[in-house]
Design a protein around this motif. Structure first.
Motif, mmCIF file in Angstrom:
data_model
loop_
_atom_site.group_PDB
_atom_site.id
_atom_site.type_symbol
_atom_site.label_atom_id
_atom_site.label_comp_id
_atom_site.label_asym_id
_atom_site.label_seq_id
_atom_site.Cartn_x
_atom_site.Cartn_y
_atom_site.Cartn_z
ATOM 1 N N VAL A 277 -1.258 4.204 6.136
ATOM 2 C CA VAL A 277 -1.702 3.709 4.830
ATOM 3 C C VAL A 277 -3.085 4.261 4.494
ATOM 4 O O VAL A 277 -3.816 3.691 3.679
ATOM 5 C CB VAL A 277 -1.653 2.163 4.755
ATOM 6 C CG1 VAL A 277 -0.206 1.682 4.814
ATOM 7 C CG2 VAL A 277 -2.502 1.507 5.824
ATOM 8 N N GLY A 278 -3.445 5.370 5.143
ATOM 9 C CA GLY A 278 -4.684 6.063 4.820
ATOM 10 C C GLY A 278 -5.931 5.500 5.467
ATOM 11 O O GLY A 278 -7.040 5.878 5.097
ATOM 12 N N LEU B 161 0.831 -1.210 0.000
ATOM 13 C CA LEU B 161 0.000 0.000 0.000
ATOM 14 C C LEU B 161 0.862 1.255 0.000
ATOM 15 O O LEU B 161 1.966 1.248 0.547
ATOM 16 C CB LEU B 161 -0.878 0.007 1.253
ATOM 17 C CG LEU B 161 -1.775 -1.217 1.451
ATOM 18 C CD1 LEU B 161 -2.438 -1.169 2.822
ATOM 19 C CD2 LEU B 161 -2.802 -1.305 0.339
ATOM 20 N N PRO B 162 0.376 2.353 -0.582
ATOM 21 C CA PRO B 162 1.106 3.621 -0.501
ATOM 22 C C PRO B 162 1.158 4.103 0.955
ATOM 23 O O PRO B 162 0.163 3.993 1.687
ATOM 24 C CB PRO B 162 0.282 4.588 -1.351
ATOM 25 C CG PRO B 162 -0.669 3.750 -2.132
ATOM 26 C CD PRO B 162 -0.849 2.465 -1.380
ATOM 27 N N ILE B 163 2.300 4.631 1.351
ATOM 28 C CA ILE B 163 2.477 5.166 2.706
ATOM 29 C C ILE B 163 2.350 6.676 2.641
ATOM 30 O O ILE B 163 3.052 7.342 1.867
ATOM 31 C CB ILE B 163 3.846 4.749 3.287
ATOM 32 C CG1 ILE B 163 3.907 3.217 3.414
ATOM 33 C CG2 ILE B 163 4.080 5.425 4.636
ATOM 34 C CD1 ILE B 163 5.260 2.685 3.850
ATOM 35 N N ARG B 164 1.456 7.221 3.443
ATOM 36 C CA ARG B 164 1.212 8.659 3.480
ATOM 37 C C ARG B 164 2.404 9.377 4.114
ATOM 38 O O ARG B 164 3.027 8.875 5.046
ATOM 39 C CB ARG B 164 -0.042 8.976 4.282
ATOM 40 C CG ARG B 164 -1.295 8.257 3.820
ATOM 41 C CD ARG B 164 -1.728 8.695 2.413
ATOM 42 N NE ARG B 164 -2.819 7.894 1.913
ATOM 43 C CZ ARG B 164 -4.101 8.244 1.971
ATOM 44 N NH1 ARG B 164 -4.461 9.357 2.538
ATOM 45 N NH2 ARG B 164 -5.015 7.439 1.467
ATOM 46 N N ILE B 165 2.695 10.564 3.588
ATOM 47 C CA ILE B 165 3.798 11.395 4.072
ATOM 48 C C ILE B 165 3.221 12.537 4.896
ATOM 49 O O ILE B 165 2.121 13.033 4.623
ATOM 50 C CB ILE B 165 4.633 11.919 2.888
ATOM 51 C CG1 ILE B 165 5.329 10.740 2.200
ATOM 52 C CG2 ILE B 165 5.655 12.960 3.339
ATOM 53 C CD1 ILE B 165 6.097 11.096 0.943
ATOM 54 N N THR B 166 3.994 12.966 5.904
ATOM 55 C CA THR B 166 3.564 14.026 6.804
ATOM 56 C C THR B 166 2.855 15.151 6.054
ATOM 57 O O THR B 166 3.287 15.544 4.970
ATOM 58 C CB THR B 166 4.746 14.583 7.625
ATOM 59 O OG1 THR B 166 4.252 15.504 8.591
ATOM 60 C CG2 THR B 166 5.794 15.258 6.763
ATOM 61 N N GLY B 167 1.781 15.627 6.621
ATOM 62 C CA GLY B 167 0.949 16.649 5.994
ATOM 63 C C GLY B 167 -0.395 16.099 5.560
ATOM 64 O O GLY B 167 -1.367 16.839 5.443
ATOM 65 N N ASP B 168 -0.464 14.792 5.329
ATOM 66 C CA ASP B 168 -1.745 14.194 4.967
ATOM 67 C C ASP B 168 -2.648 14.223 6.202
ATOM 68 O O ASP B 168 -2.233 13.804 7.284
ATOM 69 C CB ASP B 168 -1.544 12.765 4.478
ATOM 70 C CG ASP B 168 -2.766 12.254 3.745
ATOM 71 O OD1 ASP B 168 -3.814 12.062 4.411
ATOM 72 O OD2 ASP B 168 -2.690 12.064 2.527
ATOM 73 N N PRO B 169 -3.869 14.709 6.084
ATOM 74 C CA PRO B 169 -4.741 14.858 7.251
ATOM 75 C C PRO B 169 -4.942 13.585 8.071
ATOM 76 O O PRO B 169 -5.075 13.656 9.290
ATOM 77 C CB PRO B 169 -6.070 15.330 6.644
ATOM 78 C CG PRO B 169 -5.684 16.005 5.378
ATOM 79 C CD PRO B 169 -4.489 15.246 4.858
ATOM 80 N N VAL B 170 -4.945 12.406 7.436
ATOM 81 C CA VAL B 170 -5.160 11.165 8.177
ATOM 82 C C VAL B 170 -4.042 10.923 9.201
ATOM 83 O O VAL B 170 -4.262 10.268 10.216
ATOM 84 C CB VAL B 170 -5.319 9.959 7.218
ATOM 85 C CG1 VAL B 170 -3.992 9.585 6.575
ATOM 86 C CG2 VAL B 170 -5.946 8.771 7.920
ATOM 87 N N LEU B 171 -2.861 11.486 8.956
ATOM 88 C CA LEU B 171 -1.736 11.315 9.880
ATOM 89 C C LEU B 171 -1.800 12.246 11.083
ATOM 90 O O LEU B 171 -1.078 12.047 12.054
ATOM 91 C CB LEU B 171 -0.407 11.560 9.151
ATOM 92 C CG LEU B 171 -0.030 10.562 8.083
ATOM 93 C CD1 LEU B 171 1.208 11.057 7.331
ATOM 94 C CD2 LEU B 171 0.213 9.185 8.687
ATOM 95 N N GLY C 183 4.368 18.201 4.078
ATOM 96 C CA GLY C 183 3.518 19.003 4.952
ATOM 97 C C GLY C 183 2.226 19.435 4.291
ATOM 98 O O GLY C 183 1.516 20.283 4.806
ATOM 99 N N VAL C 184 1.926 18.833 3.151
ATOM 100 C CA VAL C 184 0.685 19.144 2.432
ATOM 101 C C VAL C 184 -0.087 17.843 2.209
ATOM 102 O O VAL C 184 0.510 16.764 2.148
ATOM 103 C CB VAL C 184 0.968 19.841 1.083
ATOM 104 C CG1 VAL C 184 1.642 21.193 1.302
ATOM 105 C CG2 VAL C 184 1.812 18.976 0.171
ATOM 106 N N PRO C 185 -1.397 17.911 2.065
ATOM 107 C CA PRO C 185 -2.192 16.702 1.841
ATOM 108 C C PRO C 185 -1.844 16.012 0.528
ATOM 109 O O PRO C 185 -1.409 16.646 -0.438
ATOM 110 C CB PRO C 185 -3.628 17.233 1.784
ATOM 111 C CG PRO C 185 -3.592 18.537 2.482
ATOM 112 C CD PRO C 185 -2.221 19.099 2.219
ATOM 113 N N GLY C 186 -2.046 14.693 0.527
ATOM 114 C CA GLY C 186 -1.989 13.929 -0.714
ATOM 115 C C GLY C 186 -0.658 13.331 -1.104
ATOM 116 O O GLY C 186 -0.577 12.673 -2.135
ATOM 117 N N LEU C 187 0.390 13.517 -0.302
ATOM 118 C CA LEU C 187 1.685 12.949 -0.662
ATOM 119 C C LEU C 187 1.830 11.547 -0.086
ATOM 120 O O LEU C 187 1.441 11.281 1.050
ATOM 121 C CB LEU C 187 2.817 13.834 -0.151
ATOM 122 C CG LEU C 187 2.857 15.255 -0.702
ATOM 123 C CD1 LEU C 187 4.005 16.031 -0.065
ATOM 124 C CD2 LEU C 187 2.989 15.248 -2.214
ATOM 125 N N SER C 188 2.416 10.651 -0.877
ATOM 126 C CA SER C 188 2.660 9.289 -0.429
ATOM 127 C C SER C 188 3.824 8.715 -1.227
ATOM 128 O O SER C 188 4.281 9.314 -2.199
ATOM 129 C CB SER C 188 1.413 8.418 -0.601
ATOM 130 O OG SER C 188 1.105 8.260 -1.974
#
Length: 188
Positions: free
Chosen positions: A52-53, A4-14, A173-178
């Protein structure tokens, strides 16, 4: 199973508390299998649902200690009892920590030496693990993810400042990065 794609800092789920797991079904089992595959491919020693969202209170872990004992499992709806944290100067090597959601970087962070993890498994059966050292660190790190906290949020100066510079340099630090383990190359 799938990586699965791993979310990067900034994604709201984190950055928000995760919800309790209420359904113990085949979908949960598949998610956990995929999380293990993702963690192993990264490679990492732990992975939480939000990474993983999936905004649910669960994490997987897998770490081999100095005695070649494998500690591997899943913690669903965990509670973590933390011993008092030590004092003194940080050991920048021994207390260095990394995170798959802040990839390729390591900074020292003081953690408690001992914890007690109470959780349930995939069948809803309660269990308890007493952990020391690195396993205790892994549990604290993954448990933080379930409360919307990344380890870089806990860093002290000058390491917090260095982490902010890394984040800015990488445009995080922005949404949507993985990133996708096994496909995306990240400097470790």
């Amino acid at each position: 199973m799938a990586v699965l794609p791993i979310r990067i800092t900034g994604d709201p789920v984190l950055h928000a508390p995760a919800a309790p797991v209420t359904e113990f079904d085949d979908a949960l089992r598949t998610l956990v299998d995929d999380m293990f595959e993702t963690m192993d491919a990264a490679p990492g020693v732990g992975l939480a649902g939000p990474q993983v969202g999936v905004p649910l209170r669960l994490f997987v872990f897998g770490w081999t200690d100095d005695d070649d004992v494998l500690h591997r499992g899943v913690a669903v709806n965990p509670v973590l009892w933390i011993s008092p944290t030590g004092i003194g100067e940080l050991d920048e090597d021994a207390e260095a920590e990394g995170c798959l959601s802040f990839p390729g970087e390591r900074f020292p962070l003081r953690r408690a030496e001992s914890v007690i993890l109470e959780a349930v498994d995939l069948d809803g059966t309660p269990f308890e693990i007493r952990a020391d050292g690195w396993l205790a660190r892994i549990f604290q790190h993954e448990f933080d993810h379930l409360d919307g906290v990344l380890y870089v949020d806990r860093l002290s100066h000058p390491f917090a400042k260095a982490a902010k510079k890394v984040q800015k340099k990488n445009s995080w630090g922005v949404p949507g990065l993985s990133w996708l383990p096994g496909r995306d190359h990240l400097d470790d």
